[in-house]
Design a protein around this motif. Structure first.
Motif, PDB file in Angstrom:
ATOM      1  N   ALA A   1       4.050   1.550  -1.075  1.00  0.00           N
ATOM      2  CA  ALA A   1       4.391   1.753  -2.486  1.00  0.00           C
ATOM      3  C   ALA A   1       3.606   2.370  -3.274  1.00  0.00           C
ATOM      4  CB  ALA A   1       4.859   0.281  -2.721  1.00  0.00           C
ATOM      5  N   LEU A   2       2.423   1.622  -3.403  1.00  0.00           N
ATOM      6  CA  LEU A   2       1.404   2.350  -4.450  1.00  0.00           C
ATOM      7  C   LEU A   2       0.965   3.775  -4.165  1.00  0.00           C
ATOM      8  CD1 LEU A   2      -1.210  -0.338  -4.584  1.00  0.00           C
ATOM      9  CD2 LEU A   2       0.288   0.331  -6.239  1.00  0.00           C
ATOM     10  N   ILE A   3       0.856   4.164  -2.743  1.00  0.00           N
ATOM     11  CA  ILE A   3       0.511   5.477  -2.482  1.00  0.00           C
ATOM     12  C   ILE A   3       1.511   6.400  -2.816  1.00  0.00           C
ATOM     13  CG2 ILE A   3      -0.179   7.152  -0.677  1.00  0.00           C
ATOM     14  CD1 ILE A   3      -2.394   5.634  -1.277  1.00  0.00           C
ATOM     15  N   SER A   4       2.692   6.321  -2.398  1.00  0.00           N
ATOM     16  CA  SER A   4       3.865   7.157  -2.813  1.00  0.00           C
ATOM     17  C   SER A   4       4.479   6.936  -3.991  1.00  0.00           C
ATOM     18  CB  SER A   4       4.960   6.656  -1.665  1.00  0.00           C
ATOM     19  OG  SER A   4       5.476   5.668  -1.727  1.00  0.00           O
ATOM     20  N   SER A   5       3.693   6.343  -5.021  1.00  0.00           N
ATOM     21  CA  SER A   5       4.233   6.166  -6.453  1.00  0.00           C
ATOM     22  C   SER A   5       4.162   7.674  -6.923  1.00  0.00           C
ATOM     23  CB  SER A   5       3.622   5.308  -7.338  1.00  0.00           C
ATOM     24  OG  SER A   5       2.173   5.812  -7.372  1.00  0.00           O
ATOM     25  N   ASP A   6       5.075   7.820  -8.193  1.00  0.00           N
ATOM     26  CA  ASP A   6       5.238   9.168  -8.705  1.00  0.00           C
ATOM     27  C   ASP A   6       3.919   9.837  -9.106  1.00  0.00           C
ATOM     28  OD1 ASP A   6       8.428   8.029 -10.081  1.00  0.00           O
ATOM     29  OD2 ASP A   6       7.717   8.454  -8.064  1.00  0.00           O
ATOM     30  N   LYS A   7       3.107   8.923  -9.730  1.00  0.00           N
ATOM     31  CA  LYS A   7       2.112   9.619 -10.406  1.00  0.00           C
ATOM     32  C   LYS A   7       0.999  10.304  -9.360  1.00  0.00           C
ATOM     33  CE  LYS A   7      -0.094   9.506 -14.310  1.00  0.00           C
ATOM     34  NZ  LYS A   7      -0.335   8.461 -15.239  1.00  0.00           N
ATOM     35  N   ILE A   8       0.912   9.590  -8.174  1.00  0.00           N
ATOM     36  CA  ILE A   8      -0.080  10.041  -7.044  1.00  0.00           C
ATOM     37  C   ILE A   8       0.612  11.230  -6.697  1.00  0.00           C
ATOM     38  CG2 ILE A   8      -1.155   9.666  -4.939  1.00  0.00           C
ATOM     39  CD1 ILE A   8      -1.376   6.948  -5.574  1.00  0.00           C
TER      40      ILE A   8
ATOM     41  N   GLU B   1       2.505  13.414  -8.261  1.00  0.00           N
ATOM     42  CA  GLU B   1       2.333  14.648  -9.314  1.00  0.00           C
ATOM     43  C   GLU B   1       0.791  14.919  -9.222  1.00  0.00           C
ATOM     44  OE1 GLU B   1       5.602  13.116 -12.372  1.00  0.00           O
ATOM     45  OE2 GLU B   1       3.479  12.707 -12.882  1.00  0.00           O
TER      46      GLU B   1
ATOM     47  N   TRP C   1       0.821  -1.267   0.048  1.00  0.00           N
ATOM     48  CA  TRP C   1       0.000  -0.035   0.061  1.00  0.00           C
ATOM     49  C   TRP C   1       0.791   1.296   0.024  1.00  0.00           C
ATOM     50  CZ3 TRP C   1      -4.861   0.779  -1.121  1.00  0.00           C
ATOM     51  CH2 TRP C   1      -5.306   2.058  -0.695  1.00  0.00           C
TER      52      TRP C   1
END
Lengths: 152, 320
Positions: B21-28, B30, B19
């Motif tokens: 990792a998903l949340i702190s991904s670049d897209k989010i 940005e 979770w």
């Protein structure tokens, strides 16, 4: 003492903040943004905020986030748990037709769920979707009022 | 059966790391445009609520929004929006929370589930009292109580005939719970104690319970399903007049007519597993979901103008 922030609040906060930064993303707002582009970004922000508000306990929220954001290659795919896999594959093998094939298409992450959890995830998904709809309606009505007032 | 504690913990850890990792991904990042979000989600889940509050307050008190923001709302107004939104009635979150508790409770030991019981509020009506009379203090009975409360909470507006039906159903439910304990107990009259049929019955009860929750969620669904439920469960007695669904096309009236139904027509045979006919409910749920999922932003005037300009391929029925 721990206070509970409702998932509605989390969703609203996330969505509004991403709307604020809508234009700064994408090369610093180079030129004009086409309405299609903008609408896609709004949609993405809406679904992301919904998934974030739902939390990682839900299979659909994890699957939705994975779909919306670029996948990390070093994270292994979330396979169904052992007992789920046995149940799901067993149902496919036996040829039991429950008519939930279409439901699996709509609910994110539904294809690797057994019938029981599929229904549960559907219920939660519907709940959060209705929350999202209400939130967006309120935002739009409010902004429409403000626009109307400003135009005079 | 794997040890419940360890598997639960492993799952939680897996979810949390993934979770984050998903949340702190670049897209989010940005999209949301701040690094606060990653810190917000990096903590463990139980404490993220307080973090959310802390982040919200400095953001909203700041009032230093960029002026080039063309969207005409400010966050103070938005505060009012989501405050009023949170006041709105979402009792369904309660039901889903109880579902979650009910699902997680299976993994707890007996002592823990016994501990949960005195904390929970007293059951709402006589159904709970019936239950407490009959069953001993076991983990299964406490789970039953949660189910009962969930049923009582989710369907508060039942008519008297339906509540009578629910009571009858709960009595049978209660006897099923006693049989669920995989120890050989004297069976209820006319029911098999075969382990397979026991497991099937357990599974069927779970599915029917979730069906009921969905029924209350999806508007206009209970009328269709009351007949089907009565057909499957002989213990239920429904008195109210039901609309007999001749054809699945009746659903087309409910939501927007633009969606073609993708589901098959329901087959009238009950399966060997004995599940409740899920087709009609699923068809309705799908219908509602499709109409909701495909139009999340009906509010955007720019979107409508975009449709006018032909950027978005849609049916030409929309107007600016």
């Amino acid at each position: 003492m721990k206070r509970n922030v409702s998932s509605t609040t989390i969703m609203a906060f996330h969505f509004l903040r991403s709307l604020l930064h809508l234009n700064s993303y994408g090369g610093g707002g180079g030129g004009g943004v086409s309405p299609l582009r903008r609408s896609l970004r709004i949609r993405q922000a809406a679904y992301t905020s919904m998934a974030v508000a739902a939390g990682p306990r839900r299979a659909w929220s994890t699957a939705l986030l994975r779909r919306l954001s670029p996948r990390r290659p070093h994270h292994r795919r979330a396979a169904p748990l052992r007992r789920n896999k046995i149940r799901v594959l067993g149902e496919v093998r036996r040829g039991v037709d429950d008519g939930d094939a279409a439901l699996r298409k709509v609910v994110p992450g539904g294809d690797r769920l057994d019938c029981c959890s599929l229904l549960e995830e559907t219920a939660s998904y519907i709940e959060f979707l209705s929350m999202q709809v209400e939130l967006m309606q309120r935002i739009s009505s409010r902004s429409a009022c403000i626009d109307l007032v400003r135009s005079f | 059966m794997a040890t419940p504690r360890s598997s639960a913990n492993v799952n939680e850890e897996f979810f949390l790391t993934d979770w984050n990792a998903l949340i702190s991904s670049d897209k989010i990042l940005e999209i949301s445009g701040s690094s606060n979000l990653s810190s917000y989600n990096a903590r463990s889940l139980p404490s993220n609520d307080s973090m959310g509050e802390k982040i919200m307050r400095p953001c909203f008190n700041n009032q230093s929004f960029p002026d080039e923001m063309e969207s005409s709302f400010d966050l103070s107004a938005a505060c009012q929006i989501h405050v009023s939104l949170s006041h709105s009635d979402f009792t369904l979150t309660n039901s889903c929370c109880i579902e979650r508790k009910h699902k997680g409770k299976k993994r707890k030991t007996v002592s823990e589930s016994g501990r949960v019981l005195p904390q929970s509020p007293s059951p709402k009506n006589a159904e709970g009292k019936e239950q407490s009379n009959v069953s001993p203090e076991s983990s299964k009975s406490s789970r039953e109580r949660e189910e009962m409360k969930q049923i009582a909470e989710v369907s508060p507006g039942l008519s008297s005939s339906k509540s009578a039906a629910k009571q009858a159903q709960l009595i049978s439910h209660d006897s099923d719970a006693l049989k669920e304990e995989y120890i050989h107990i004297r069976a209820k009259r006319g029911q098999a104690t075969n382990s397979h049929s026991l497991a099937e019955r357990v599974r069927r009860e779970k599915i029917s319970e979730r069906m009921r929750v969905l029924q209350n969620l999806v508007p206009g669904c209970s009328k269709f399903l009351s007949m089907k439920l009565a057909a499957v469960n002989p213990e239920l007695n429904f008195d109210n007049p039901h609309i007999f669904p001749k054809d699945i096309n009746v659903l087309g009236e409910a939501a927007n007519p633009g969606r073609a139904p993708e589901f098959k027509t329901p087959n009238p045979h009950l399966h060997g597993v004995g599940q409740i006919e899920p087709e009609i409910l699923m068809a309705t749920a799908i219908h509602q979901l499709c109409s909701m999922a495909q139009t999340p932003n009906v509010w955007d005037e720019e979107l409508q103008s975009a449709v006018q300009m032909g950027f978005i391929p849609q049916s030409p029925s929309s107007d600016g």
